[in-house]
Scaffold this motif. Structure first.
Motif, short mmCIF file in Angstrom:
data_model
loop_
_atom_site.label_atom_id
_atom_site.label_comp_id
_atom_site.label_asym_id
_atom_site.label_seq_id
_atom_site.Cartn_x
_atom_site.Cartn_y
_atom_site.Cartn_z
N PRO A 93 0.80 -1.23 0.00
CA PRO A 93 0.00 0.00 0.00
C PRO A 93 0.83 1.28 0.00
O PRO A 93 0.48 2.26 -0.66
N ARG A 94 1.95 1.30 0.74
CA ARG A 94 2.78 2.52 0.79
C ARG A 94 3.39 2.82 -0.57
O ARG A 94 3.41 3.98 -1.01
N LEU A 95 3.89 1.78 -1.25
CA LEU A 95 4.45 1.99 -2.58
C LEU A 95 3.35 2.31 -3.59
O LEU A 95 3.58 3.05 -4.54
N GLY A 96 2.17 1.75 -3.35
CA GLY A 96 1.03 2.09 -4.21
C GLY A 96 0.68 3.56 -4.11
O GLY A 96 0.40 4.21 -5.13
N ILE A 97 0.70 4.11 -2.90
CA ILE A 97 0.43 5.53 -2.71
C ILE A 97 1.47 6.38 -3.44
O ILE A 97 1.14 7.35 -4.13
N ASN A 98 2.74 5.99 -3.33
CA ASN A 98 3.80 6.73 -4.03
C ASN A 98 3.58 6.70 -5.54
O ASN A 98 3.73 7.72 -6.22
N ALA A 99 3.23 5.52 -6.06
CA ALA A 99 3.05 5.38 -7.51
C ALA A 99 1.88 6.21 -8.00
O ALA A 99 1.99 6.93 -9.00
N VAL A 100 0.76 6.14 -7.30
CA VAL A 100 -0.43 6.87 -7.76
C VAL A 100 -0.25 8.38 -7.58
O VAL A 100 -0.69 9.17 -8.42
N ASN A 101 0.43 8.79 -6.52
CA ASN A 101 0.74 10.21 -6.38
C ASN A 101 1.55 10.72 -7.57
O ASN A 101 1.31 11.82 -8.08
N ARG A 102 2.49 9.91 -8.02
CA ARG A 102 3.28 10.33 -9.18
C ARG A 102 2.42 10.37 -10.44
O ARG A 102 2.51 11.32 -11.23
N LEU A 103 1.58 9.36 -10.64
CA LEU A 103 0.73 9.33 -11.83
C LEU A 103 -0.20 10.54 -11.87
O LEU A 103 -0.43 11.14 -12.93
N VAL A 104 -0.74 10.90 -10.71
CA VAL A 104 -1.73 11.98 -10.64
C VAL A 104 -1.07 13.35 -10.66
O VAL A 104 -1.51 14.26 -11.38
#
Length: 393
Positions: A93-104
């Motif tokens: 979940p933590r890496l998922g948050i990082n990834a989606v923050n970058r995408l958005v």
């Protein structure tokens, strides 16, 4: 860095306009402008490419990229090239948050896809806050339907295929006593509860209901409780990384009862790892097999030709292949209606269109309650192969 890119983009546009004007003044026809004015259309995909779930995630990402390539080979989306930005979550979940923050916030995509229930739940606030459409493609927690206005699933949730497994055990196999083993994470806890409640609602009795640790490799304590309860069938709600060990240890402890599991078990590598211990295992899938659909047979043949094997988690790869086609439909809808390519408009287009015909999984109907329904295909492992035994609507 972002400012520099913006300036360069404006300079390129100015240059293209100037070139088009020159071309027109000397009598050249319009294709220069037509070819240069259409910028690529982008979307994001955040999947586990490394870590314990990469066995599934990497194949799912490959299927999505194939779809992008196939769309572009046929001219793209209304003449625009289609692009996928792929980032790794490791199912964390933590890496998922990082990834989606970058995408958005960096890549500025109006829509992204992701999977794994814990990751989808973690990134939902980002999608809702930023008004960017988030598509859950493969996660099965029923809570996904309640994560907010901007999170939609394209994959049926656990209350579809797990309920079908419980129904098959009670109504077809006539089992009276079941044990439920579940991994102690979001997917396992919720899926295990769904099976227990459905089995008991149908008049059966769950005689053991045991969790096991996601980080453990020895499940003896929980398995001995299952053995002591003497069930007629054992349902396991686990992950591809732990499922082979759980089944192997069950058999080593002398439990010979039928074992059922959801679509995580529909994986040839699990059967290969287990060998004879996999015989008789019941698994569900939420997409047709190659034997049931000629288009899937072509998809599998493509894997054999390019990778020398069939994909890990074939149904999941089918949904991931379909996802870019769904997003392409949303983009096309907005372009034809001259609407800005924003997340808010992507969401509105998803709801307005409602029904999509997709190449691998067929009709997808997006409901107002953020759910989708599909037939459930049940298979039994026989002779090391997945043999269809039932389809439950």
């Amino acid at each position: 860095m972002f400012v520099g890119k913006t300036i360069m983009k404006h300079l390129r546009r100015s240059l293209l306009v100037s070139l088009a004007a020159v071309a027109a003044s000397i009598g050249l026809s319009g294709p220069v402008m037509a070819q240069t004015a259409k910028e690529p259309l982008r979307f994001g995909l955040a999947m586990p490419l490394t870590g314990s779930q990469a066995l599934f995630g990497a194949d799912q990402a490959k299927a999505a990229q194939w779809a992008v390539d196939d769309i572009n080979a046929k001219g793209g989306v209304d003449g625009h090239q289609f692009e996928m930005i792929l980032l790794d979550t490791q199912a964390d979940p933590r890496l998922g948050i990082n990834a989606v923050n970058r995408l958005v916030n960096v890549d500025r995509v109006p829509v992204f896809g992701t999977a794994w229930s814990a990751v989808v739940k973690a990134v939902a606030p980002i999608a809702n806050r930023s008004e960017v459409l988030g598509l859950s493609v493969g996660a099965n927690s029923p809570e996904i339907a309640k994560l907010g206005d901007y999170i939609y699933t394209t994959y049926p949730l656990a209350d579809v295929d797990v309920v079908a497994q419980a129904r098959y055990a009670r109504e077809t196999l006539k089992k009276e006593r079941a044990a439920v083993l579940y991994i102690h994470n979001d997917s396992g806890v919720e899926g295990g509860k769904i099976y227990r409640d459905a089995f008991e609602k149908l008049g059966g009795k769950v005689v053991a209901y045991e969790a096991y640790d996601a980080q453990s490799t020895d499940y003896t304590g929980a398995l001995l409780k299952v053995r002591a309860s003497n069930p007629e069938i054992i349902h396991i709600q686990g992950l591809v990384s732990d499922l082979p060990q759980v089944v192997a240890q069950l058999r080593q402890l002398g439990l010979k009862q039928p074992i059922s599991t959801y679509s995580a078990g529909y994986n040839p590598k699990i059967v290969a790892q287990l060998g004879a211990a996999a015989e008789g295992m019941l698994v569900s899938a939420l997409a047709p097999s190659a034997e049931q659909n000629p288009r899937i047979a072509e998809f599998v043949a493509r894997w054999q030709k390019t990778e020398g094997r069939i994909p890990n988690g074939l149904p999941y790869t089918q949904y991931l292949y379909d996802m870019p086609y769904l997003i392409a439909n949303l983009y096309s809808h907005l372009l034809k209606n001259n609407q800005p390519l924003t997340g808010a408009n992507m969401r509105r287009a998803l709801v307005d269109i409602g029904t999509f015909e997709l190449p691998m999984t067929g009709k997808l109907e997006v409901s107002a309650d953020h759910r989708v329904n599909k037939p459930v295909y049940l298979f039994e492992v026989k002779g090391g192969q997945f043999v269809p035994v039932a389809t439950i609507q």
